[in-house]
Design an enzyme around this catalytic site. Sequence first.
Site, PDB file in Angstrom:
ATOM      1  N   LEU A  26       0.819  -1.204   0.000  1.00 41.72           N
ATOM      2  CA  LEU A  26       0.000   0.000   0.000  1.00 41.72           C
ATOM      3  C   LEU A  26       0.857   1.261   0.000  1.00 41.72           C
ATOM      4  O   LEU A  26       0.537   2.242  -0.666  1.00 41.72           O
ATOM      5  CB  LEU A  26      -0.937   0.015   1.218  1.00 41.72           C
ATOM      6  CG  LEU A  26      -2.010  -1.069   1.268  1.00 41.72           C
ATOM      7  CD1 LEU A  26      -2.775  -0.988   2.586  1.00 41.72           C
ATOM      8  CD2 LEU A  26      -2.979  -0.931   0.091  1.00 41.72           C
ATOM      9  N   GLU A  33       6.963  -0.320   5.951  1.00 41.52           N
ATOM     10  CA  GLU A  33       6.183  -0.638   4.761  1.00 41.52           C
ATOM     11  C   GLU A  33       4.788  -1.041   5.209  1.00 41.52           C
ATOM     12  O   GLU A  33       4.619  -1.778   6.176  1.00 41.52           O
ATOM     13  CB  GLU A  33       6.848  -1.779   3.996  1.00 41.52           C
ATOM     14  CG  GLU A  33       6.145  -2.149   2.700  1.00 41.52           C
ATOM     15  CD  GLU A  33       6.872  -3.248   1.949  1.00 41.52           C
ATOM     16  OE1 GLU A  33       6.700  -3.349   0.726  1.00 41.52           O
ATOM     17  OE2 GLU A  33       7.612  -4.018   2.604  1.00 41.52           O
ATOM     18  N   LYS A  52       1.772  -3.533   9.007  1.00 32.93           N
ATOM     19  CA  LYS A  52       2.795  -2.501   8.974  1.00 32.93           C
ATOM     20  C   LYS A  52       4.095  -3.127   9.434  1.00 32.93           C
ATOM     21  O   LYS A  52       4.203  -3.618  10.557  1.00 32.93           O
ATOM     22  CB  LYS A  52       2.400  -1.348   9.903  1.00 32.93           C
ATOM     23  CG  LYS A  52       3.323  -0.153   9.832  1.00 32.93           C
ATOM     24  CD  LYS A  52       2.754   0.992  10.658  1.00 32.93           C
ATOM     25  CE  LYS A  52       3.623   2.232  10.570  1.00 32.93           C
ATOM     26  NZ  LYS A  52       3.043   3.353  11.355  1.00 32.93           N
ATOM     27  N   ASP A 157       1.123  14.023  15.513  1.00 34.81           N
ATOM     28  CA  ASP A 157       1.310  14.109  14.061  1.00 34.81           C
ATOM     29  C   ASP A 157      -0.027  14.110  13.333  1.00 34.81           C
ATOM     30  O   ASP A 157      -0.202  13.461  12.310  1.00 34.81           O
ATOM     31  CB  ASP A 157       2.176  12.950  13.580  1.00 34.81           C
ATOM     32  CG  ASP A 157       2.644  13.133  12.125  1.00 34.81           C
ATOM     33  OD1 ASP A 157       2.673  14.288  11.661  1.00 34.81           O
ATOM     34  OD2 ASP A 157       2.969  12.134  11.476  1.00 34.81           O
TER      35      ASP A 157
END
Length: 256
Positions: A26, A33, A52, A157
């Site tokens: 993705l 990744e 992930k 974030d």
Amino acid sequence: RSIQRSGVIGSAGFMRIGNYEVVRSLATGGMGEVLLARQSGPGGFARAVVVKRLLPHLAKEPAFVQMFLNEARVVSRLSHPNVAQIYELGESGDTLFIAMEFVHGRSLQLINKTLAVRGRALGPPLAMRIVIETLKGLEHAHSLSIDGKPAPVVHRDMSPDNILVGFNGAVRVIDFGIARAADSISTTRTGTLKGKFSYMAPERFDEARAKELDARIDVFAMGVVAYECLAGHRPFRGSSDAALVGAILNGTAPIL
């Protein structure tokens, strides 16, 4: 077509990471990744998940391993409809992975970008619904307690990239990778500013106040997100990072 990366190649030619069969990549970021995968089980059980994975060359770096583990530990404490859930933290080969909820939809960033190309922006009702649902997830993180003691989690974030909107209307906050719980050890090295400048509160640029940062920086970021959804552009802009930071510090955002 098989994906020839580190992992176990199953009989069907797909790479497996732990109990998950990788379907496709993705995204790839500086730290890990993100893969779309399938989890299968007895009786025809199957569901899509997101895996992930810490990039292999970073798996040997203690600081990055700690940051990755911190994300899993922090998010595992959160249980809310507006926060993407973690199913498992595992190890495959020489690296770590997190299996988490798959949201069939698009990021708010992609939605805004697609609309901007067409000269449009999200209408106020839809924009505010997405913002409110996101704030519900953040409120849960900010008010977290463990064994009766406050243990707030600040995302640090927040941006449209980290808000997923499902085709079914679901809204999820993702990527607490640089979040810091009140009782955790910071994985941010001194002098390293993480996050996206455009969404940062003024105090983020004051090193002397770094230890005082709290949930208000997430609320500020969501104010920027709301502005962007309604206006079609961000409130603070500059020709360079320095000019952008100057605009944020001076509060020179145009009135809608």
